[in-house]
Design a protein around this motif. Structure first.
Motif, PDB file in Angstrom:
ATOM      1  N   MET A   1       7.772  56.276  50.653  1.00 31.31           N
ATOM      2  CA  MET A   1       7.553  57.612  50.046  1.00 31.31           C
ATOM      3  C   MET A   1       8.314  58.574  50.878  1.00 31.31           C
ATOM      4  O   MET A   1       9.310  59.147  50.474  1.00 31.31           O
ATOM      5  CB  MET A   1       6.219  58.076  49.914  1.00 31.31           C
ATOM      6  N   GLY A   2       8.250  58.572  52.272  1.00 26.85           N
ATOM      7  CA  GLY A   2       9.057  59.502  53.211  1.00 26.85           C
ATOM      8  C   GLY A   2      10.324  58.907  53.349  1.00 26.85           C
ATOM      9  O   GLY A   2      11.174  59.993  53.311  1.00 26.85           O
ATOM     10  N   PHE A   3      10.647  57.838  53.089  1.00 25.14           N
ATOM     11  CA  PHE A   3      12.169  57.406  53.297  1.00 25.14           C
ATOM     12  C   PHE A   3      12.854  58.063  52.054  1.00 25.14           C
ATOM     13  O   PHE A   3      13.965  57.998  51.979  1.00 25.14           O
ATOM     14  CB  PHE A   3      11.964  56.031  53.441  1.00 25.14           C
ATOM     15  N   GLY A   4      12.255  58.262  51.182  1.00 26.82           N
ATOM     16  CA  GLY A   4      12.833  58.577  49.689  1.00 26.82           C
ATOM     17  C   GLY A   4      13.599  59.807  49.789  1.00 26.82           C
ATOM     18  O   GLY A   4      14.596  59.934  49.472  1.00 26.82           O
ATOM     19  N   ILE A   5      13.284  60.580  50.632  1.00 27.62           N
ATOM     20  CA  ILE A   5      13.971  62.027  50.895  1.00 27.62           C
ATOM     21  C   ILE A   5      15.200  61.930  51.899  1.00 27.62           C
ATOM     22  O   ILE A   5      15.846  62.874  51.899  1.00 27.62           O
ATOM     23  CB  ILE A   5      13.121  63.210  51.341  1.00 27.62           C
ATOM     24  N   SER A   6      15.254  60.617  52.385  1.00 32.11           N
ATOM     25  CA  SER A   6      16.552  60.448  53.316  1.00 32.11           C
ATOM     26  C   SER A   6      17.735  60.567  52.423  1.00 32.11           C
ATOM     27  O   SER A   6      18.764  60.611  53.024  1.00 32.11           O
ATOM     28  CB  SER A   6      16.506  59.139  53.910  1.00 32.11           C
ATOM     29  N   ALA A   7      17.806  60.405  51.108  1.00 29.43           N
ATOM     30  CA  ALA A   7      18.920  60.399  50.206  1.00 29.43           C
ATOM     31  C   ALA A   7      18.960  61.709  49.500  1.00 29.43           C
ATOM     32  O   ALA A   7      19.762  61.835  48.529  1.00 29.43           O
ATOM     33  CB  ALA A   7      18.989  59.324  49.422  1.00 29.43           C
ATOM     34  N   ASP A   8      18.064  62.836  50.060  1.00 30.18           N
ATOM     35  CA  ASP A   8      18.002  63.876  49.003  1.00 30.18           C
ATOM     36  C   ASP A   8      19.342  64.836  49.089  1.00 30.18           C
ATOM     37  O   ASP A   8      19.702  65.136  47.772  1.00 30.18           O
ATOM     38  CB  ASP A   8      16.885  64.971  49.921  1.00 30.18           C
ATOM     39  N   VAL A   9      20.060  64.961  50.124  1.00 31.20           N
ATOM     40  CA  VAL A   9      21.460  65.480  49.972  1.00 31.20           C
ATOM     41  C   VAL A   9      22.107  64.600  48.935  1.00 31.20           C
ATOM     42  O   VAL A   9      23.156  65.298  48.289  1.00 31.20           O
ATOM     43  CB  VAL A   9      21.938  65.747  51.323  1.00 31.20           C
ATOM     44  N   SER A  10      22.264  63.539  49.011  1.00 29.61           N
ATOM     45  CA  SER A  10      23.085  62.710  48.387  1.00 29.61           C
ATOM     46  C   SER A  10      22.820  62.738  46.932  1.00 29.61           C
ATOM     47  O   SER A  10      23.659  62.930  45.850  1.00 29.61           O
ATOM     48  CB  SER A  10      23.024  61.370  48.729  1.00 29.61           C
ATOM     49  N   TYR A  11      21.222  62.924  46.694  1.00 28.75           N
ATOM     50  CA  TYR A  11      20.897  63.164  45.250  1.00 28.75           C
ATOM     51  C   TYR A  11      21.424  64.233  44.757  1.00 28.75           C
ATOM     52  O   TYR A  11      21.660  64.510  43.575  1.00 28.75           O
ATOM     53  CB  TYR A  11      19.472  63.012  45.061  1.00 28.75           C
ATOM     54  N   ASP A  12      21.180  65.409  45.422  1.00 28.05           N
ATOM     55  CA  ASP A  12      21.923  66.904  45.004  1.00 28.05           C
ATOM     56  C   ASP A  12      23.004  66.786  44.390  1.00 28.05           C
ATOM     57  O   ASP A  12      23.298  67.574  43.474  1.00 28.05           O
ATOM     58  CB  ASP A  12      21.741  67.878  46.258  1.00 28.05           C
ATOM     59  N   SER A  13      23.917  65.895  44.939  1.00 28.87           N
ATOM     60  CA  SER A  13      25.267  65.730  44.366  1.00 28.87           C
ATOM     61  C   SER A  13      25.916  67.315  44.692  1.00 28.87           C
ATOM     62  O   SER A  13      25.912  68.055  45.617  1.00 28.87           O
ATOM     63  CB  SER A  13      25.539  65.320  42.999  1.00 28.87           C
ATOM     64  N   THR A  14      26.553  67.641  43.579  1.00 29.41           N
ATOM     65  CA  THR A  14      27.509  69.071  43.894  1.00 29.41           C
ATOM     66  C   THR A  14      26.592  70.274  43.819  1.00 29.41           C
ATOM     67  O   THR A  14      27.071  71.431  44.164  1.00 29.41           O
ATOM     68  CB  THR A  14      28.422  69.507  42.588  1.00 29.41           C
ATOM     69  N   ALA A  15      25.237  70.068  43.316  1.00 29.41           N
ATOM     70  CA  ALA A  15      24.315  71.200  43.444  1.00 29.41           C
ATOM     71  C   ALA A  15      23.834  71.450  44.588  1.00 29.41           C
ATOM     72  O   ALA A  15      23.217  72.493  45.294  1.00 29.41           O
ATOM     73  CB  ALA A  15      22.957  70.562  42.809  1.00 29.41           C
ATOM     74  N   PHE A  16      24.209  70.631  45.733  1.00 24.83           N
ATOM     75  CA  PHE A  16      23.949  71.034  47.167  1.00 24.83           C
ATOM     76  C   PHE A  16      24.475  72.288  47.507  1.00 24.83           C
ATOM     77  O   PHE A  16      24.369  72.893  48.632  1.00 24.83           O
ATOM     78  CB  PHE A  16      24.387  69.696  48.254  1.00 24.83           C
ATOM     79  N   SER A  17      25.623  72.647  46.874  1.00 26.67           N
ATOM     80  CA  SER A  17      26.414  73.908  47.224  1.00 26.67           C
ATOM     81  C   SER A  17      25.426  74.897  46.988  1.00 26.67           C
ATOM     82  O   SER A  17      25.905  76.046  47.665  1.00 26.67           O
ATOM     83  CB  SER A  17      27.576  74.052  46.203  1.00 26.67           C
TER      84      SER A  17
END
Length: 522
Positions: free
Chosen positions: A339-355
């Motif tokens: 479950m904690g490992f799940g947020i290791s891809a948070d930035v990637s999941y954000d895609s362009t919304a990371f801006s």
């Protein structure tokens, strides 16, 4: 025109490899891995030729039926049909129905999945090598079965287009379909105990499937090997009729879908601020609310929420098989590490919304705290169940301090490591709206290396708690449980604070690079 469509598909495929070295490397590795299993299947078919005729025929019919059924169902719920040549892009061109249908159908073989499927069917011809006539019939049947795989895939996907256009349906279906896949191991283990009884009904099932569009192709060489030429000719005629009828239906529905495309319904209007009104009016509070929405509504996160509890079912199954409670005790740390490992891809999941994070002037620590708190809140109910509920179910309340310490260390350490990793490493993930189990070509190697590094770091950091849990399991001395409670909570808190602090600093120094990476990973 058909040749032009095939040439276009080939050029698109080659250009895709030229654009990304990772895609080329990943495709080569994945193709070689799949080819290895095709070769193994061919070797198995070669030696299967020495087995009784009925066994060979039954195995061929069952394998072909499973492969065709997979082509019919998996693209609808998981990956979708390859839309490199999206039919909707040709609606302004003067193309006949026949040219478009045949071109799209044959273009499916310009790719790894369909090509490997053809090789799988051809490899089964080796089981008929003692009879050259049966082997020749098997080659023809393999080609027809490969064509049927493409027709079934496109027919079912086109028929379900109006339903699968609904994103909610795709999200739920993809997650639910993954449940039986996760439980496949325990199911096979259970069936292994009744293998002898399974052998009794396999021939009956094969006989039934041999008249259906799924298994009729593999039954033709079976008939030839039995010198039943009339029955083989009848099956060949019926199989061609099946293929022609299904292809005509798909072609008709394809033209209808192009002429009357499905329109996605507008999203349901939400009054007020929703979950944003329930968090502090601070930057980290806003990130927490946004991350919670991801966890509750984004299928890429929801898939994790479904898969993680299924591991408990597997652990409970292994407990019933072995009689040892150790599997249940170790299930908790594994679940929370994932479950904690799940947020290791948070930035990637954000895609362009990371801006939104990069351009708003947000501090890196606020971004890290918001995502960490959201993950912890989602994990809290499961933490209470596994840390307190499981010991009570097992009738041993002395396990509670040990499990609380171990689970807290695993969860907080994984969140801390993920907070650092996601600020430094990104990789291609399913885009918003795509299947949560879709894998982008070429991303497998980089993703695997990154994930292995993160999991290794989690294991190393949790080593003191793991050692104490082993000591408690071996000695059954409650002193180790209370020591584990203290050590687990302290270490977990330290790992979380360090992870958020270091991850926040890395984030602030790499805003531009991460924004560029999220666009490149699309």
């Amino acid at each position: 025109m058909v040749a032009h469509l095939l040439s276009l598909k080939w050029r698109l495929l080659v250009n895709g490899f030229k654009r990304s070295t990772w895609q080329l490397v990943g495709t080569i590795i994945g193709g070689l891995y799949a080819l290895f299993w095709v070769v193994m299947l061919g070797i198995g078919s070669f030696y299967l030729a020495e087995q009784p005729l009925d066994l060979r025929g039954s195995v061929g019919v069952l394998v072909t039926s499973v492969v065709l059924l997979g082509w019919a169902l998996i693209p609808v719920f998981l990956t979708g049909v390859d839309l490199t040549l999206d039919p909707a892009r040709f609606n302004t061109f003067v193309l006949t129905r026949r040219d478009l249908s045949v071109g799209l159908l044959l273009s499916g073989f310009i790719g790894i999945p369909a090509t490997l499927t053809l090789l799988v069917f051809l490899s089964q011809t080796l089981m008929w090598r003692p009879n050259l006539a049966a082997m020749a019939a098997a080659i023809i049947s393999a080609i027809l079965a490969a064509l049927m795989s493409q027709v079934l895939s496109r027919l079912v996907s086109t028929a379900a287009l109006s339903i699968t256009a609904n994103r909610r349906f795709r999200d739920i279906a993809a997650v639910l379909l993954f449940i039986p896949l996760m439980l496949l191991g325990p199911a096979i283990s259970s069936l292994a105990d009744s293998f002898d009884r399974a052998l009794e009904w396999i021939p009956t099932v094969a006989q039934v499937l041999s008249w259906t569009p799924l298994g009729i192709f593999a039954a033709i060489p079976w008939d030839v090997a039995q010198s039943n030429m009339l029955l083989a000719a009848l099956r060949m005629l019926i199989s061609v009729i099946y293929l022609a009828v299904f292809a005509w239906i798909w072609s008709f529905m394809l033209m209808r879908s192009i002429e009357n495309p499905s329109v996605a319904k507008a999203s349901r209007k939400v009054d007020g601020l929703g979950i944003f009104s329930r968090v502090p009016a601070t930057p980290w509070g806003a990130v927490t609310a946004r991350a919670l929405i991801y966890w509750l509504k984004d299928p890429r996160y929801a898939g994790s929420l479904v898969v993680v509890p299924l591991m408990l079912v597997i652990a409970w199954f292994m407990y019933n098989q072995s009689g040892s409670p150790l599997m249940v005790l170790w299930a908790g740390p594994v679940v929370f590490a994932l479950m904690g490992f799940g947020i290791s891809a948070d930035v990637s999941y954000d895609s362009t919304a990371f801006s939104l994070h990069a351009l708003s002037g947000m501090k890196g620590a606020d971004d890290r705290w918001g995502r960490a708190i959201a993950c912890a809140l989602v994990a809290l109910p499961l933490f209470m169940i596994l840390s307190i509920g499981v010991p009570l179910i097992l009738g041993d309340s002395t396990l509670i301090p040990a499990l609380v310490g171990m689970n807290a260390c695993a969860l907080l350490a994984s969140i801390g490591i993920s907070s650092i990793a996601s600020a430094r490493y990104t990789y291609a993930v399913p885009l918003p709206g795509e299947s949560p189990f879709k894998s982008h070509p070429g991303s497998g190697v980089r993703m695997a290396v990154t994930q292995m590094g993160i999991m290794l770091a989690m294991t190393i950091l949790s080593a003191p708690a793991i050692g104490l849990l082993i000591a408690y399991s071996v000695t059954n001395n409650s002193m180790w449980a209370w020591v584990l409670l203290l050590v687990g909570l302290v270490l977990g808190a330290i790992y979380l604070l360090v992870g958020v602090r270091v991850g926040g600093k890395w984030l602030e120094s790499r805003w531009p690079e991460l924004m560029q990476a999220t666009v490149r990973n699309r």
